[in-house]
Design a protein around this motif. Structure first.
Motif, PDB file in Angstrom:
ATOM      1  N   VAL A   2      47.369  36.501  29.144  1.00  8.96           N
ATOM      2  CA  VAL A   2      46.683  37.599  28.457  1.00  8.96           C
ATOM      3  C   VAL A   2      45.661  38.260  29.380  1.00  8.96           C
ATOM      4  O   VAL A   2      45.438  39.470  29.330  1.00  8.96           O
ATOM      5  CB  VAL A   2      46.008  37.130  27.153  1.00  8.96           C
ATOM      6  N   ILE A   3      45.043  37.469  30.245  1.00  7.95           N
ATOM      7  CA  ILE A   3      44.083  38.016  31.216  1.00  7.95           C
ATOM      8  C   ILE A   3      44.824  38.787  32.300  1.00  7.95           C
ATOM      9  O   ILE A   3      44.418  39.889  32.687  1.00  7.95           O
ATOM     10  CB  ILE A   3      43.242  36.890  31.844  1.00  7.95           C
ATOM     11  N   GLU A   4      45.905  38.218  32.785  1.00  8.87           N
ATOM     12  CA  GLU A   4      46.685  38.850  33.843  1.00  8.87           C
ATOM     13  C   GLU A   4      47.274  40.185  33.379  1.00  8.87           C
ATOM     14  O   GLU A   4      47.257  41.179  34.132  1.00  8.87           O
ATOM     15  CB  GLU A   4      47.780  37.894  34.306  1.00  8.87           C
ATOM     16  N   ASP A   5      47.778  40.216  32.150  1.00 11.97           N
ATOM     17  CA  ASP A   5      48.371  41.453  31.632  1.00 11.97           C
ATOM     18  C   ASP A   5      47.326  42.566  31.520  1.00 11.97           C
ATOM     19  O   ASP A   5      47.611  43.739  31.811  1.00 11.97           O
ATOM     20  CB  ASP A   5      49.006  41.206  30.265  1.00 11.97           C
ATOM     21  N   VAL A   6      46.116  42.198  31.113  1.00  9.71           N
ATOM     22  CA  VAL A   6      45.038  43.188  31.001  1.00  9.71           C
ATOM     23  C   VAL A   6      44.694  43.747  32.372  1.00  9.71           C
ATOM     24  O   VAL A   6      44.548  44.962  32.550  1.00  9.71           O
ATOM     25  CB  VAL A   6      43.800  42.552  30.337  1.00  9.71           C
ATOM     26  N   LEU A   7      44.576  42.889  33.360  1.00  7.86           N
ATOM     27  CA  LEU A   7      44.232  43.351  34.703  1.00  7.86           C
ATOM     28  C   LEU A   7      45.364  44.182  35.310  1.00  7.86           C
ATOM     29  O   LEU A   7      45.115  45.169  36.012  1.00  7.86           O
ATOM     30  CB  LEU A   7      43.899  42.159  35.598  1.00  7.86           C
ATOM     31  N   LEU A   8      46.597  43.787  35.044  1.00 10.78           N
ATOM     32  CA  LEU A   8      47.738  44.546  35.569  1.00 10.78           C
ATOM     33  C   LEU A   8      47.834  45.931  34.942  1.00 10.78           C
ATOM     34  O   LEU A   8      48.472  46.828  35.505  1.00 10.78           O
ATOM     35  CB  LEU A   8      49.038  43.770  35.327  1.00 10.78           C
ATOM     36  N   ALA A   9      47.196  46.113  33.787  1.00 13.85           N
ATOM     37  CA  ALA A   9      47.180  47.429  33.157  1.00 13.85           C
ATOM     38  C   ALA A   9      46.193  48.375  33.839  1.00 13.85           C
ATOM     39  O   ALA A   9      46.226  49.591  33.603  1.00 13.85           O
ATOM     40  CB  ALA A   9      46.818  47.302  31.676  1.00 13.85           C
TER      41      ALA A   9
END
Length: 209
Positions: free
Chosen positions: A49-56
């Motif tokens: 969930v953290i990685e997906d936010v940063l990748l956005a």
């Protein structure tokens, strides 16, 4: 053919260590590995969930989130990212312009689904570590996060002990090079963490915690 569970059978089911969900059509969707979960004060956080936010974020090309040891919460999430080449060059020349690590940390805090998942820090790397077969190497990130946290804690207590981190037997092992500080005082700081560590040579006799 008989499947050998190798001790991983639980109530007749094979415990693979994978996290997954079952949709309404009966399809299984893999979501990560249980060992990658970040446990903050007993609260389970999926690093995805953290990685997906940063990748956005428009400047981020890669992201990895891991647990960092914390004396109060057990561990807290931290993240590592790679940026598009143009931004990396620009940030290097003019750090106060464009995107900074603090800004990325704030971005993540504002977009993660729950406050507990907000990373304590975001570190920009030239490349994220991978295994020999090209898979993301979370353990290498965890080793770096552990080294940084312990070095910061020791410096905060006035110790100039040098900290290195290595991966041994699938876990992080810290190696401390004594500075001018009292070894017992340094050990007292380290005792706040559930870590494996040793004094480096040439100091006599390893002290393990």
């Amino acid at each position: 053919m008989v499947l050998d569970g190798l001790g991983k059978l639980v109530d007749g089911r094979l415990d693979t260590g994978d996290l997954a969900r079952l949709d309404t059509d009966g399809f299984v969707h893999l979501a990560g590995r249980a060992k990658d979960l970040i446990i903050r004060g007993g609260h389970n956080i999926d690093p995805v969930v953290i990685e997906d936010v940063l990748l956005a974020h428009p400047h981020v090309t890669g992201a990895g989130a891991v647990g960092c040891p914390d004396p109060h919460a057990g561990e807290v999430p931290v993240a590592y990212v790679t940026l598009v080449p143009e931004v990396v060059a620009y940030v290097t020349l003019v750090p106060e312009v464009e995107v900074s690590e603090d800004e990325l940390c704030q971005w993540a805090a504002e977009h993660v689904p729950e406050p507990a998942a907000a990373p304590k820090s975001v570190t920009v790397l030239a490349a994220l570590p991978v295994t020999d077969v090209g898979k993301p190497c979370k353990l290498a990130l965890r080793a770096d996060a552990t080294r940084r946290a312990v070095a910061e804690a020791l410096a905060g207590h006035g110790h100039d002990t040098h900290v290195d981190a290595a991966i041994e037997d699938g876990s992080v092992l810290l190696s401390l090079t004594p500075g001018t500080g009292d070894r017992e005082a340094v050990s007292a700081v380290l005792d706040q963490y559930a870590l494996r560590w040793t004094w480096s040579r040439p100091t006599p006799g390893p002290v393990m915690s």
